[in-house]
Design a protein around this motif. Structure first.
Motif, PDB file in Angstrom:
ATOM      1  N   MET A   1       0.845  -1.180   0.000  1.00  0.00           N
ATOM      2  CA  MET A   1       0.000   0.000   0.000  1.00  0.00           C
ATOM      3  C   MET A   1       0.892   1.245   0.000  1.00  0.00           C
ATOM      4  SD  MET A   1      -3.470   0.383   2.226  1.00  0.00           S
ATOM      5  CE  MET A   1      -3.129   1.422   3.608  1.00  0.00           C
ATOM      6  N   ARG A   2       0.527   2.213  -0.796  1.00  0.00           N
ATOM      7  CA  ARG A   2       1.249   3.486  -0.845  1.00  0.00           C
ATOM      8  C   ARG A   2       1.032   4.264   0.452  1.00  0.00           C
ATOM      9  NH1 ARG A   2      -0.994   5.944  -6.521  1.00  0.00           N
ATOM     10  NH2 ARG A   2      -0.162   4.367  -7.888  1.00  0.00           N
ATOM     11  N   GLU A   3       1.698   5.396   0.531  1.00  0.00           N
ATOM     12  CA  GLU A   3       1.477   6.286   1.670  1.00  0.00           C
ATOM     13  C   GLU A   3       0.027   6.765   1.658  1.00  0.00           C
ATOM     14  OE1 GLU A   3       2.886  10.654   3.300  1.00  0.00           O
ATOM     15  OE2 GLU A   3       4.020   9.702   1.705  1.00  0.00           O
ATOM     16  N   ARG A   4      -0.595   6.731   2.827  1.00  0.00           N
ATOM     17  CA  ARG A   4      -1.970   7.221   2.944  1.00  0.00           C
ATOM     18  C   ARG A   4      -1.961   8.714   3.184  1.00  0.00           C
ATOM     19  NH1 ARG A   4      -4.842   5.914   7.243  1.00  0.00           N
ATOM     20  NH2 ARG A   4      -3.142   4.948   8.317  1.00  0.00           N
ATOM     21  N   TYR A   5      -2.919   9.382   2.580  1.00  0.00           N
ATOM     22  CA  TYR A   5      -3.051  10.821   2.772  1.00  0.00           C
ATOM     23  C   TYR A   5      -4.259  11.161   3.639  1.00  0.00           C
ATOM     24  CZ  TYR A   5       0.492  10.910  -0.777  1.00  0.00           C
ATOM     25  OH  TYR A   5       1.646  10.697  -1.459  1.00  0.00           O
ATOM     26  N   SER A   7      -6.194  11.094   6.950  1.00  0.00           N
ATOM     27  CA  SER A   7      -5.853  10.880   8.354  1.00  0.00           C
ATOM     28  C   SER A   7      -7.068  10.349   9.107  1.00  0.00           C
ATOM     29  CB  SER A   7      -5.369  12.190   8.984  1.00  0.00           C
ATOM     30  OG  SER A   7      -6.377  13.164   8.899  1.00  0.00           O
ATOM     31  N   ASP A  11      -5.168   1.451   8.824  1.00  0.00           N
ATOM     32  CA  ASP A  11      -4.710   0.753   7.616  1.00  0.00           C
ATOM     33  C   ASP A  11      -5.720  -0.304   7.188  1.00  0.00           C
ATOM     34  OD1 ASP A  11      -2.426   2.262   7.451  1.00  0.00           O
ATOM     35  OD2 ASP A  11      -1.104   0.736   8.314  1.00  0.00           O
ATOM     36  N   ALA A  14      -8.601   1.444   5.554  1.00  0.00           N
ATOM     37  CA  ALA A  14      -8.175   1.950   4.246  1.00  0.00           C
ATOM     38  C   ALA A  14      -8.142   0.817   3.222  1.00  0.00           C
ATOM     39  CB  ALA A  14      -6.812   2.619   4.350  1.00  0.00           C
ATOM     40  N   LYS A  15      -7.609  -0.322   3.588  1.00  0.00           N
ATOM     41  CA  LYS A  15      -7.549  -1.466   2.664  1.00  0.00           C
ATOM     42  C   LYS A  15      -8.949  -1.906   2.247  1.00  0.00           C
ATOM     43  CE  LYS A  15      -3.133  -3.272   4.270  1.00  0.00           C
ATOM     44  NZ  LYS A  15      -2.440  -4.318   5.025  1.00  0.00           N
ATOM     45  N   VAL A  73      -6.394   6.545  -4.340  1.00  0.00           N
ATOM     46  CA  VAL A  73      -5.013   7.005  -4.167  1.00  0.00           C
ATOM     47  C   VAL A  73      -4.840   7.692  -2.820  1.00  0.00           C
ATOM     48  CG1 VAL A  73      -3.221   8.554  -5.069  1.00  0.00           C
ATOM     49  CG2 VAL A  73      -4.588   7.167  -6.652  1.00  0.00           C
ATOM     50  N   GLY A  76      -4.167   5.399  -0.197  1.00  0.00           N
ATOM     51  CA  GLY A  76      -2.923   4.653  -0.313  1.00  0.00           C
ATOM     52  C   GLY A  76      -2.979   3.486  -1.274  1.00  0.00           C
ATOM     53  N   GLN A  78      -4.123   1.709  -5.272  1.00  0.00           N
ATOM     54  CA  GLN A  78      -3.960   1.923  -6.703  1.00  0.00           C
ATOM     55  C   GLN A  78      -5.282   1.632  -7.394  1.00  0.00           C
ATOM     56  OE1 GLN A  78      -0.558  -0.718  -7.446  1.00  0.00           O
ATOM     57  NE2 GLN A  78       0.588   1.136  -7.955  1.00  0.00           N
TER      58      GLN A  78
END
Length: 160
Positions: A1-5, A7, A11, A14-15, A73, A76, A78
Motif C-alpha cells: 500500500m502506498r502512503e496514505r493521505y 488521516s 490501515d 483503508a484497505k 489514491v 494509499g 492503486q
C-alpha cells in the motif's frame, strides 16, 4: 500500500475501502462503456435527444470514475480501471448487441444505471459502518448523480 493521505483511518479500514472503491470503479467504468454502446447503436423515434443525453451522462460518469480513483489514491491504494479488471469484476452483464430501437435501449440502459446506483448505496452503508464518512459521502454523491441520470434517460421510455 502506498502512503496514505487520509488521516484518522486505520490501515485495515483503508484497505477495505480501497477494495470497495475499486469494485465500484469497475461498475462505473462498465456503465460508461454500456452508455456509449447504447449511444452508438440506437435508432428510431426520439433518437437525437437520447443520443445527446447519453453523451452528457457519460461525461458525468467519467467524473465519478475520476473521483473514485482519486479517493483510492488518497487512501494509499492503486485504482484499477484496466479493461480486463472491469470485464472480470463488473456486476453488469454484457450489453446486448442485438437491439437497436430507442425504446429497447432506454429500458436496458436505465436498468443498468439503477443496478449500479443500488450497489453504490450498499457501498455507502459499508463505508459508513467502517467509519469512513468521506468515502461514504463520495459514494452518496455518485449515487445521486447516477439516480438522476437514470431518471433522465428513463423519462424517454414510452408510458405503459
Amino acid at each position: 500500500m502506498r502512503e496514505r493521505y487520509a488521516s484518522g483511518i486505520s490501515d485495515d479500514t483503508a484497505k477495505k475501502m480501497i477494495e470497495l472503491l475499486n469494485a465500484n470503479l469497475a461498475n462505473v467504468i462498465d456503465l460508461t462503456l454500456d452508455g456509449k454502446q447504447c449511444h452508438w447503436n440506437l435508432q428510431g423515434k426520439g433518437f437525437i435527444g437520447v443520443h445527446q443525453l447519453l453523451d452528457d451522462t457519460a461525461d458525468r460518469i467519467r467524473e465519478i470514475s475520476d473521483t473514485i480513483a482519486e479517493r483510492i489514491v488518497i487512501l494509499g491504494g492503486q485504482p484499477n480501471g484496466l479493461a480486463s479488471r472491469v470485464a472480470k469484476d463488473s456486476i453488469l452483464d454484457d450489453y446486448p448487441t442485438d437491439i437497436t430501437e430507442v425504446d429497447q435501449h432506454v429500458r436496458e440502459i436505465t436498468d443498468r444505471y439503477k443496478k449500479v446506483a443500488e450497489t453504490l448505496r450498499e457501498a455507502i452503508d459499508t463505508a459508513g459502518d467502517a467509519g469512513d464518512e468521506d468515502t461514504a459521502d463520495l459514494l452518496t454523491e455518485a449515487s445521486r448523480i447516477i439516480d438522476k441520470d437514470a431518471w433522465f434517460i428513463g423519462a424517454n421510455a414510452p408510458k405503459k
